[in-house]
Enzyme design. Structure first.
Site, mmCIF file in Angstrom:
data_model
loop_
_atom_site.group_PDB
_atom_site.id
_atom_site.type_symbol
_atom_site.label_atom_id
_atom_site.label_comp_id
_atom_site.label_asym_id
_atom_site.label_seq_id
_atom_site.Cartn_x
_atom_site.Cartn_y
_atom_site.Cartn_z
ATOM 1 N N ASP A 87 24.043 12.234 -17.161
ATOM 2 C CA ASP A 87 22.686 12.682 -16.846
ATOM 3 C C ASP A 87 21.730 12.431 -18.006
ATOM 4 O O ASP A 87 20.535 12.210 -17.790
ATOM 5 C CB ASP A 87 22.694 14.167 -16.472
ATOM 6 C CG ASP A 87 23.022 14.393 -14.997
ATOM 7 O OD1 ASP A 87 22.809 13.457 -14.203
ATOM 8 O OD2 ASP A 87 23.480 15.484 -14.639
ATOM 9 N N HIS A 121 19.368 18.949 -14.912
ATOM 10 C CA HIS A 121 20.802 18.914 -14.604
ATOM 11 C C HIS A 121 21.626 18.911 -15.892
ATOM 12 O O HIS A 121 22.614 19.647 -16.005
ATOM 13 C CB HIS A 121 21.148 17.674 -13.778
ATOM 14 C CG HIS A 121 20.416 17.601 -12.476
ATOM 15 N ND1 HIS A 121 20.341 16.434 -11.732
ATOM 16 C CD2 HIS A 121 19.705 18.526 -11.782
ATOM 17 C CE1 HIS A 121 19.622 16.667 -10.644
ATOM 18 N NE2 HIS A 121 19.234 17.929 -10.654
ATOM 19 N N TYR A 125 24.453 22.141 -17.492
ATOM 20 C CA TYR A 125 25.799 22.203 -18.050
ATOM 21 C C TYR A 125 25.794 22.996 -19.352
ATOM 22 O O TYR A 125 26.743 23.724 -19.648
ATOM 23 C CB TYR A 125 26.341 20.791 -18.261
ATOM 24 C CG TYR A 125 26.401 19.990 -16.979
ATOM 25 C CD1 TYR A 125 27.214 20.397 -15.928
ATOM 26 C CD2 TYR A 125 25.631 18.841 -16.807
ATOM 27 C CE1 TYR A 125 27.265 19.683 -14.740
ATOM 28 C CE2 TYR A 125 25.670 18.122 -15.622
ATOM 29 C CZ TYR A 125 26.481 18.543 -14.592
ATOM 30 O OH TYR A 125 26.516 17.844 -13.414
ATOM 31 N N HIS A 215 17.605 11.785 -4.355
ATOM 32 C CA HIS A 215 17.446 10.671 -5.295
ATOM 33 C C HIS A 215 18.080 9.411 -4.719
ATOM 34 O O HIS A 215 17.461 8.325 -4.711
ATOM 35 C CB HIS A 215 18.106 11.065 -6.617
ATOM 36 C CG HIS A 215 17.846 10.145 -7.759
ATOM 37 N ND1 HIS A 215 18.144 8.798 -7.721
ATOM 38 C CD2 HIS A 215 17.329 10.368 -8.993
ATOM 39 C CE1 HIS A 215 17.827 8.239 -8.878
ATOM 40 N NE2 HIS A 215 17.316 9.173 -9.669
#
Length: 339
Positions: A87, A121, A125, A215
């Site tokens: 990401d 995103h 994490y 997306h």
């Protein structure tokens, strides 16, 4: 309509101005003049779906986390750190480069939005780590990412296409990251959630997945709009490129997942999950999936995790069936702050 568009034809977007050696008069993006209705549709969807990881009560997973062995904790931390790397690449290179190749002014700002959400995103994490993991576990996982060759190879594979001279190949590469490469890592939280472990963490992954679906859909749509304008020969050439790159990535993914999940009994199922999504990615670009039912067979409990509380039409913000919690405000008085 001709008069409405006169100013548009006599001007350039800020991006075009920068690309054309600072020539022309600038125009602003006009959402009341949309050439492609898909741009408005997707913009509305991604803004309606906006979320932040801080709203998810990951701390509710602490009891579940403590029940896991150190080996499983380390596996989860490594897996999520690997996803963070992907990401990071997507947010800082992949989606940013798509702004340069946009067909419309609106597509430019949509990819800017995509880049931001992919950054969210990656941050998600970190929220999971800071809630569940020790500082030592976090550092070890990030060191593992840097030193693990199978992860580095797959992470680096798409970057030359992002930054290359071919806009369509860049589009394919930018779609492959959220459309395929992430799913081997997504398998683990869904596997755990199907066993009643880390449910709130899995809710974050579902929210991420919901964004990825939009997306992928949008990138596939824009890819097809460009391909349909090409000659038959060029279309065939592009199809060969897509499939060759996909098969190359599948081999890299298999090597990575075998190393990552070795000893945990989930390697083959994770690979099938990845290949299933590789087929979905190809269909999103307008191609048929070449993979067999056996290659893509996913266990029912994993499919249940994909649909339960994660349907794209589900109201994640209601608190019903999801752990997304919205704060409730209450007016305060001066005396409330006298501790």
């Amino acid at each position: 309509m001709a008069n409405t568009k006169k100013y548009f034809l006599e001007s350039v977007s800020p991006l075009e101005y920068a690309q054309k050696k600072f020539q022309g008069n600038l125009r602003s993006v006009n959402w009341n003049l949309v050439d492609d209705e898909k741009d408005l549709e997707v913009w509305n969807r991604i803004t309606q779906n906006f979320w932040l990881p801080e709203k998810i009560p990951v701390s509710n997973d602490i009891p579940s986390w403590k029940q896991l062995s150190k080996e499983w904790q380390d596996l989860i931390t490594k897996t999520f750190t690997g996803l963070t790397l992907l990401d990071t690449i997507q947010a800082t290179i992949g989606d940013i480069k798509q702004i340069d190749y946009a067909l419309t002014d609106h597509e430019q700002v949509i990819y800017a939005n995509f880049a931001f959400m992919v950054g969210v995103h990656a941050r998600s994490y970190g929220t999971i780590f800071s809630t569940l993991c020790t500082s030592e576990q976090i550092t070890e996982a990030h060191e593992w990412v840097v030193k693990t060759e199978s992860l580095q190879k797959r992470a680096k594979a798409l970057i030359p296409y992002y930054t290359g001279k071919d806009p369509l190949k860049s589009k394919v590469a930018a779609a492959l990251m959220p459309g395929f490469l992430l799913y081997g890592g997504f398998y683990l939280p869904f596997y755990l959630s199907s066993r009643k472990q880390l449910p709130n963490t899995s809710d974050i992954i579902r929210l991420i997945l919901r964004d990825k679906v939009i997306h992928n859909y949008y990138s596939g749509y824009k890819f097809q709009r460009k391909v349909e304008k090409m000659s038959k020969e060029k279309q065939a050439e592009m199809k060969r490129f897509v499939f060759d790159l996909m098969y190359e990535l599948i081999e890299l993914e298999k090597a990575y997942l075998k190393e990552l999940y070795e000893g945990f009994g989930i390697v083959e199922d994770a690979i099938k999950f990845s290949i299933y999504n590789a087929g979905k990615f190809l269909q999103n670009l307008g191609y048929d999936s070449p993979f067999t039912e056996e290659e893509t067979r996913i266990k029912p409990e994993i499919f249940a995790q994909l649909s339960a509380r994660a349907d794209e039409n589900h109201d994640f913000f209601s608190g019903n069936g999801s752990s997304y919690v919205m704060g409730i405000s209450e007016e305060t008085e001066d005396k409330d702050w006298d501790f």
